[in-house]
Design an enzyme around this catalytic site. Structure first.
Site, PDB file in Angstrom:
ATOM      1  N   LYS A  52       0.848  -1.210   0.000  1.00 11.59           N
ATOM      2  CA  LYS A  52       0.000   0.000   0.000  1.00 11.59           C
ATOM      3  C   LYS A  52       0.878   1.253   0.000  1.00 11.59           C
ATOM      4  O   LYS A  52       0.585   2.240  -0.682  1.00 11.59           O
ATOM      5  CB  LYS A  52      -0.933  -0.010   1.222  1.00 11.59           C
ATOM      6  CG  LYS A  52      -2.055  -1.037   1.106  1.00 11.59           C
ATOM      7  CD  LYS A  52      -2.774  -1.294   2.426  1.00 11.59           C
ATOM      8  CE  LYS A  52      -3.754  -2.462   2.288  1.00 11.59           C
ATOM      9  NZ  LYS A  52      -4.366  -2.893   3.548  1.00 11.59           N
ATOM     10  N   GLN A  96      -4.180  -1.465   9.880  1.00  6.91           N
ATOM     11  CA  GLN A  96      -4.253  -2.800   9.298  1.00  6.91           C
ATOM     12  C   GLN A  96      -4.853  -3.798  10.285  1.00  6.91           C
ATOM     13  O   GLN A  96      -4.438  -3.877  11.439  1.00  6.91           O
ATOM     14  CB  GLN A  96      -2.833  -3.244   8.864  1.00  6.91           C
ATOM     15  CG  GLN A  96      -2.783  -4.587   8.154  1.00  6.91           C
ATOM     16  CD  GLN A  96      -3.439  -4.574   6.779  1.00  6.91           C
ATOM     17  OE1 GLN A  96      -3.499  -3.548   6.106  1.00  6.91           O
ATOM     18  NE2 GLN A  96      -3.948  -5.713   6.358  1.00  6.91           N
ATOM     19  N   ASP A 119     -11.069   3.244   4.832  1.00  9.01           N
ATOM     20  CA  ASP A 119     -11.531   1.855   4.782  1.00  9.01           C
ATOM     21  C   ASP A 119     -13.059   1.797   4.724  1.00  9.01           C
ATOM     22  O   ASP A 119     -13.632   0.805   4.290  1.00  9.01           O
ATOM     23  CB  ASP A 119     -11.103   1.117   6.065  1.00  9.01           C
ATOM     24  CG  ASP A 119      -9.810   0.332   5.912  1.00  9.01           C
ATOM     25  OD1 ASP A 119      -9.563  -0.197   4.823  1.00  9.01           O
ATOM     26  OD2 ASP A 119      -9.061   0.251   6.906  1.00  9.01           O
TER      27      ASP A 119
HETATM   28  N1  GUN Z   1      -7.069  -6.528   6.612  1.00  4.66           N
HETATM   29  C1  GUN Z   1      -7.507  -7.244   5.557  1.00  4.66           C
HETATM   30  N2  GUN Z   1      -8.172  -6.454   4.680  1.00  4.66           N
HETATM   31  C2  GUN Z   1      -8.150  -5.209   5.208  1.00  4.66           C
HETATM   32  C3  GUN Z   1      -8.683  -3.962   4.775  1.00  4.66           C
HETATM   33  O1  GUN Z   1      -9.319  -3.844   3.724  1.00  4.66           O
HETATM   34  N3  GUN Z   1      -8.434  -2.897   5.600  1.00  4.66           N
HETATM   35  C4  GUN Z   1      -7.753  -3.012   6.771  1.00  4.66           C
HETATM   36  N4  GUN Z   1      -7.581  -1.909   7.512  1.00  4.66           N
HETATM   37  N5  GUN Z   1      -7.262  -4.164   7.211  1.00  4.66           N
HETATM   38  C5  GUN Z   1      -7.462  -5.258   6.421  1.00  4.66           C
END
Ligand code: GUN
Length: 297
Positions: A52, A96, A119
């Site tokens: 990311k 995350q 998110d």
């Molecule tokens: N862990 C797995 N997928 C995601 C996501 O889309 N966002 C976040 N913050 N954590 C994740």
């Protein structure tokens, strides 16, 4: 011939579509900023977060990365989130998941400023989504909508079966699919671990989305020649190779590919789209917070 849907190519198109928005923001003196927060020793989470950050750099988004020890007190994470909420150069915050057991996921999500919640997991943003007026569409569900659109698959009037009821994928995707909108208007069935006769529900669907986190649980016998299959799973399973593991989806790709009309691969399907839509939400967030009208597709 079964079409293998190229998530990398569609994600590249989405990133290209963001260029204008990033330029408009630059003209107004704004560089979008995305903060990622990692509080985990899980190698997969570490990889996702670093990808990311790399994406941000590639498209001209300022990436800010904060790492906390997995055994640090929960307070440290709340302090980090408070600092990022207050930082005017940060427009988007992603913590995350999953978090360590001693940290309450829901409380952390609640602590993020909803305007910076790229998110789309804050209860206020979940509420808006359920009400049919999303502020930020959660990245994986939005990415799936874009993938279907790019493949020429309409959902209007179609039957969609989602396997998995997570807060990250299943629930928000169901809401987007039955929303009154050109990329919604589907009839949605959400299946889960207590569903009986899963095969009946997948076989009657025009689109099957596998998002249960169970390696290769959907196979060709559960599909028809017309089914479009979207595989959200990214499962590490032991393998006799250098890494010691390989990635497989929630779909048994080989048998499903023999049957279905179109299918996303793992890797290279939904994963790149999730990352692209995070960039999309960050550009959108920067425009909203800075009062700059940003044109996004
Ligand atoms: N862990 C797995 N997928 C995601 C996501 O889309 N966002 C976040 N913050 N954590 C994740």
């Amino acid at each position: 011939m079964t079409e293998v849907i190229d998530g990398n190519a569609v994600a590249e198109d989405v990133r290209g579509d963001l260029e204008d928005g990033i330029e408009t923001l630059a003209d107004a003196g704004v560089r979008p900023g995305l903060a990622t927060v990692l509080m985990s020793d899980d190698p997969a989470s570490e990889t996702y977060v670093s990808m990311k950050q790399r994406d941000c750099e590639e498209v001209g988004i300022e990436g800010i990365h904060v790492e906390l020890d997995a055994d640090a007190p929960a307070e440290d994470l709340y302090d980090t989130v408070a600092d990022l909420n207050a930082d005017p150069e940060v427009h988007g915050i992603l913590v995350q998941m999953p978090l360590p057991d001693h940290v309450e996921d829901r409380e952390v999500l609640r602590a993020i400023d909803p305007e910076k919640d790229v998110d789309g997991f804050h209860p206020e943003n979940v509420g808006r989504l359920v009400a049919g007026e999303p502020r930020y569409r959660p990245c994986t569900p939005h990415g799936i909508q874009k993938l279907l659109d790019a493949t020429g698959v309409e959902t209007e009037g179609k039957d969609v079966t989602i396997v998995g009821r997570s807060n990250i994928v299943g629930k928000p995707l169901a809401n987007l699919f039955f929303r009154k909108a050109h990329d919604g208007n589907a009839t949605v069935t959400v299946c889960h671990s207590r569903t009986t006769d899963l095969e009946a529900k997948t076989r009657c669907a025009d689109v099957v989305v596998a998002a249960a986190g169970v390696p290769e649980m959907i196979d060709g016998s559960m599909l028809t020649e017309e089914t479009v299959v979207i595989d959200v799973g990214i499962n590490r399973v032991d393998a006799d190779n250098e890494k010691g593991y390989e990635l497989v989806g929630d779909v048994d790709f080989e048998s499903a590919k023999e049957k279905a009309s179109a299918i996303t691969p793992v890797p290279g399907g939904v994963g790149p789209m999730t990352r692209a839509m995070l960039l999309y939400n960050t550009v959108k967030a920067a425009g909203r917070q800075e009062g700059v009208a940003v044109d996004l597709p």
